[in-house]
Design an enzyme around this catalytic site. Sequence first.
Site, mmCIF file in Angstrom:
data_model
loop_
_atom_site.group_PDB
_atom_site.id
_atom_site.type_symbol
_atom_site.label_atom_id
_atom_site.label_comp_id
_atom_site.label_asym_id
_atom_site.label_seq_id
_atom_site.Cartn_x
_atom_site.Cartn_y
_atom_site.Cartn_z
ATOM 1 N N ARG A 846 0.856 -1.183 0.000
ATOM 2 C CA ARG A 846 0.000 0.000 0.000
ATOM 3 C C ARG A 846 0.889 1.229 0.000
ATOM 4 O O ARG A 846 1.750 1.391 0.857
ATOM 5 C CB ARG A 846 -0.892 0.000 1.230
ATOM 6 C CG ARG A 846 -1.811 1.194 1.338
ATOM 7 C CD ARG A 846 -2.899 1.164 0.271
ATOM 8 N NE ARG A 846 -3.814 0.045 0.426
ATOM 9 C CZ ARG A 846 -4.775 -0.240 -0.444
ATOM 10 N NH1 ARG A 846 -4.927 0.504 -1.535
ATOM 11 N NH2 ARG A 846 -5.572 -1.280 -0.256
ATOM 12 N N ARG A 847 0.729 2.100 -0.974
ATOM 13 C CA ARG A 847 1.632 3.233 -1.146
ATOM 14 C C ARG A 847 1.623 4.190 0.041
ATOM 15 O O ARG A 847 2.629 4.823 0.333
ATOM 16 C CB ARG A 847 1.257 4.013 -2.413
ATOM 17 C CG ARG A 847 1.701 3.330 -3.685
ATOM 18 C CD ARG A 847 1.479 4.235 -4.873
ATOM 19 N NE ARG A 847 1.931 3.603 -6.098
ATOM 20 C CZ ARG A 847 3.168 3.661 -6.548
ATOM 21 N NH1 ARG A 847 4.075 4.283 -5.843
ATOM 22 N NH2 ARG A 847 3.508 3.078 -7.675
ATOM 23 N N GLU A 876 -2.309 5.912 -12.827
ATOM 24 C CA GLU A 876 -3.342 6.929 -12.905
ATOM 25 C C GLU A 876 -4.668 6.348 -12.428
ATOM 26 O O GLU A 876 -4.880 5.138 -12.414
ATOM 27 C CB GLU A 876 -3.469 7.416 -14.350
ATOM 28 C CG GLU A 876 -2.187 8.051 -14.880
ATOM 29 C CD GLU A 876 -2.329 8.454 -16.329
ATOM 30 O OE1 GLU A 876 -3.436 8.261 -16.871
ATOM 31 O OE2 GLU A 876 -1.360 8.947 -16.899
ATOM 32 N N GLU A 919 -4.203 -6.887 -7.430
ATOM 33 C CA GLU A 919 -2.940 -7.629 -7.408
ATOM 34 C C GLU A 919 -3.112 -8.970 -6.691
ATOM 35 O O GLU A 919 -2.565 -9.993 -7.136
ATOM 36 C CB GLU A 919 -1.865 -6.788 -6.730
ATOM 37 C CG GLU A 919 -1.445 -5.577 -7.549
ATOM 38 C CD GLU A 919 -0.461 -4.688 -6.801
ATOM 39 O OE1 GLU A 919 -0.165 -5.007 -5.623
ATOM 40 O OE2 GLU A 919 -0.011 -3.694 -7.374
#
Length: 1360
Positions: A846-847, A876, A919
Amino acid sequence: MKAAEIKRDLTNIQKSMSEINDLAKERITGGPGSISTTSASAITAPSTMSQTTTSRLAPKLTSAHPSIDDLRGLSRQDKITQLQKKIRASFENLVDHDDSNVIVTLPDDDDCPHNHFGSGLNLTHPTAAQLSASGLSGSSKTIDTIKFQEKSMKTESKTKVVTDGFSSEQATSNSAEMKRLQAGDIDYQESKGASAMRNRLEVDGVKTEENAAVIKEALSLRTGDITQQASNNVAASSITVQSENFSADKKAISQSQQSQTMTSNGIISQEKHVSSASQANYSMSHKGVSSTGSSMITSSSQMSAMNGQMLKLADLKLDDLKSLTAGSGQQEIEQTINKYSNMLTSIVSSLQEDERGGSAITVHDVGGKKSQYLEKINEVIRRAWAVPTHGHELGYSLCNSLRQSGGLDLLMKNCVKPDLQFSSAQLLEQCLTTENRKHVVDNGLDKVVNVACVCTKNSNMEHSRVGTGILEHLFKHSEGTCSDVIRLGGLDAVLFECRTSDLETLRHCASALANLSLYGGAENQEEMILRKVPMWLFPLAFHNDDNIKYYACLAIAVLVANKEIEAEVLKSGCLDLVEPFVTSHDPSAFARSNLAHAHGQSKHWLKRLVPVLSSNREEARNLAAFHFCMEAGIKREQGNTDIFREINAIEALKNVASCPNAIASKFAAQALRLIGETVPHKLSQQVPLWSVEDVQEWVKQIGFNDYIDKFNESQVDGDLLLKLNQDNLRADIGIGNGILLKRFERELQNLKRMADYSSKDTAKMHQFLSEIGTDYCTYTYAMLNAGIDKCALPHVNEDMLMTECGIHNSIHRLRILNAVKNLENSLPSSSEENMAKTLDVFVSYRRSNGSQLASLLKVHLQLRGFSVFIDVERLEAGKFDNGLLNSIRQAKNFVLVLTPDALHRCINDEDCKDWVHREIVAALNSNCNIIPIIDQQFDWPEVERLPEDMRSVAHFNGVNWIHDYQDACIDKLERFLRGEKNIDRIAAMVPGTPGSVSYQRMHSNDSDYQSGGAGAGSGAGTGGGGGGGVTGSVVDGLMVAANGSGQANHQANRYRQSPSPARQRGSTSQLSGYSRAPSKRSQILTPYRTQQAALLHKTGAGSASMQNMMPLAYLPPRRSSAAGLGHGSGSGMGSGYRSHSVDGLLDQAGSTPEQRIAAAAAKVTAGSTALTNASSTSTLQPEEEVTDAALNDSVTRRDKHTLSPPGNVQQHRKSRSLDHILSKQTLAELLPPSSELADGTQSMQNLAIPMTPQPQRRDTSSSSKSPTPERPPQPAMERVRERQSPEGVSATESEREDQPEECLRHGNQQRASASVHRGASLTSNKTSNSSLGSNFSAGGNNKTIFNRTMKKVRSLIKKP
């Protein structure tokens, strides 16, 4: 009644004292004539005491009173007399005349705001208030008498003489006054004197005038044993001479201020300031021509001395440092520097005397510690650095004073003293300026590096910050110093601290690596590569903190400028993070974001960054230009822009500003404007749109000025420039020199690489070619002009590329065509499940909060030989890259980083919009080995709230991540990745959703280098069902598996033996050709799941690896179809058996060698017959008489018996049977011909048919036709090791009794047939020990054992 009267009288006293306070603010006014007055007054307040209460009027020094200067205006005698009467009357009213024994008490604080007498009158100097607060002053005695005295005197005189043509006048004035106030043991005295004189003289039109004035002031305050004195003397004079044609005047003024603090033991501190100024002017006129001139001289000096240390360092206020701002004057800055420089000198001297034992005031005497004084100096220097704009000057000056006073030597001595080690290191970290670094390097580098390494090993974060900060500064000295610091362990300490989560420590680490990259030179940069520094820079460059990210990117940009190590640097992936950073940050705002670079870098540091501006790498130039733009703004505020000319950065910036690189040119042009230089002509990155003038400017920049006219005559614009070939340059432009021609072509190729073709490239051809390689971007314009677009690209052939596009390099044409095919195959298809697993690990995170842990895992796994993919590009909104999905499909393992709220967005995400959700689903569908990495702060959400297609992820075994025990966590993760696990726990796992596919980790011992899968049975299956594979490729698959396993063993040992990255990639080229659509990041050595203990040497027939044991040529892996994979899926029992390896056939206990060979021959015959029957019938059921004891018994590596596994447990371990290494010719000799074969299957006899010769592997040392080598001495057999999972031993090794030969034969048939079906099961959980044990038993002599076995088998068969 009495209380009210007392309250009223106290109020009157307060009013009277307030009037005195107001009167003190008025200035002295003089009258004509001579006045001389003297007055004295005394006020006595009797005290009344009793046994219960005492009325004591005790003024407190800490109350807010006016300063000394406020008492200078008491001059009017009438007002003073009136006030004295009021005070006397007020005191008299306090006594009751009727009852002299009355008890007088003060009102409570709640009833009266006047706490004590004199609250409206300040009896102390401001400095005295500080001393009072520190406990130095202040007497607790009761004030029973207050005495006030005042004396003043004034005199004036005037004389004037006037005659014909002569006039003289003289005037003088003198004044003096004194005030004194005594209250108990507090004695305040003020005196002031002034004198003025004026003389005038006029003779025959010439006038002269002289004026002079002197003022003297003295203040004194005594409180207890402390006495403070201050004096101020000012003198001024002027003289003027004037005539008709000439005038001159001169003025001068001087001031002297002095203050000191004394105790009964002597002077504590003393300060003196002297300043003077003079000015002279003249003017003269002659015949209408006038001339003037003037001059001014100023001087200032300050002296401060301290006798011993300050007794209370906590009371040493730093208010003047705190009050400094960017607008502070230079004189104020100099005074602050002088003050604190003297303070540092005094403290260092006292510490040195104390160390020698000769100090009069020691630390022990005042009850403190030496470390407190070092911490106080550290605070002073730290605050000096923090001053805006002037902090650089303040900090440097104080650091120089510390070195000059011997403080730096004292700190280096303290580095070996445990009690002073950390406090000395703290101060060292703050004062390592350029000169101080040189002093440390010359006098005690090893001590300082040692204390820095000791600090980094401490678990305290503050210690780690100090240690890494010291190393950061030491890496900024010279190349030799960097080598010494690396030798002493400095670089290893910094790299170890890169694992921490503390921001300040990571900032020091990033800056230290950037400094080492700049100052280290080529040799130390090689050392950085050997220690995998680019890999450790990735988590720093991937961090959320901008400061950490910036200096990590700067380090990687400097390293990539070195051509010798560029290839190794590119593998880290850090360079991809440079452009997003520079495009999302403003240089000026970033400069103010952190104090570390708020004052900019030194001249030497910037000089070493200048060559990066000329780097061929676009990312490196972008970041270098960004930094110079930031430095230009800082140096402009400091007024030090000349530094860029001194380091020759102007020309380099101009070259970058005019280049077609859009990002770098923008920052370089902005830097030039801040410096005050002219910005050159800017070339657009849209090269096809260039005008003729733009082309001429570019030709000028690359150094071909002699040919500018030729380009002008030919009117070459951007379009023609990109179409020029060698013939045009030679014939039309006239570049006849071959070397010059090569130079021009090289510059033209570089221009084509960086050009922007978006105006014409609607098909994204440039992006497609750049993914192949940067060199292929040079063909973009030619392919666009040839009309190639998305529709025509799949139909392009080699002739078109050579003829129409001018691609004469045949290798480039081949790679382009392969890329086109891979582009077609990258789309999802029915055979997508069979995609080659060319990637070891895909990291999902998770960014928002998982980037640091994800990047740290990437580094750890890469250092252990795994190829890792981590997505660094932010996708995006609404877009999910197919390339990312393909990377997941190509990955063997899927590492899921679970940080706090990592799955929060997945809750109720039924439409699969979240990226992490997608993912996970892609990994489940691709049958990846999913391994969650669970942070300590992560909490699993309710499984029912997760989408159904990802619920099973909650039941996977994971690794609980503990940041302080990273190595242990990575060891456990590596065991998961290499296929070692607790079988019992995984087998008992419950699927997340009833009826859905059971996603469990699949751990086989497949070689990581096989592309299409060694066995054909790798098709898809659901639930617990098994399946068979395409039987026609069984033997080929077994050969490839054996070959790949040997390659894995060989490469794994090479990886552990050698630290060199170049040697670690030694043998990957032969196998990488069979991979499908290799990624740019898959160049790192692939890990191997089969880990052998015996070392396999690279040379020698007696020590050949597994691939050298292949008697046949190396066969490329075959890819099975989906239909073949689904064949026989209903018979899952056949896949539940193992086949014996060659070790089991050769290692029968309790028999002679002849008996073992005879038994081996019998087993070969029986196994081959069973394998033939299995191929015909496609299924084989296990024997029903198997007992429960046999079901639960485990299989040892050496003694393999006929033990049937449970029918409901799938076996998914590839075992090396004799079929892996038998040649087809040998099998044909062993097996009799059979004509009863089922359709669509092949027996061993069919497989023995000679095939078309395949290309021989270069590293194969022997073939089936080569003579058998002599038998070397057989090494001692190693002790069989137990297979362990991350949780411990998962299977036990036990001894078994020999079974009857009939049962043994039947078991051999079952296990031999199982080799046909073992690869089809997707949900098998258990692994076999036979494949792991084969190489252990071989002991590096596998080939000799094989040749010996084959020789004996052939001899037995031929006997009658």
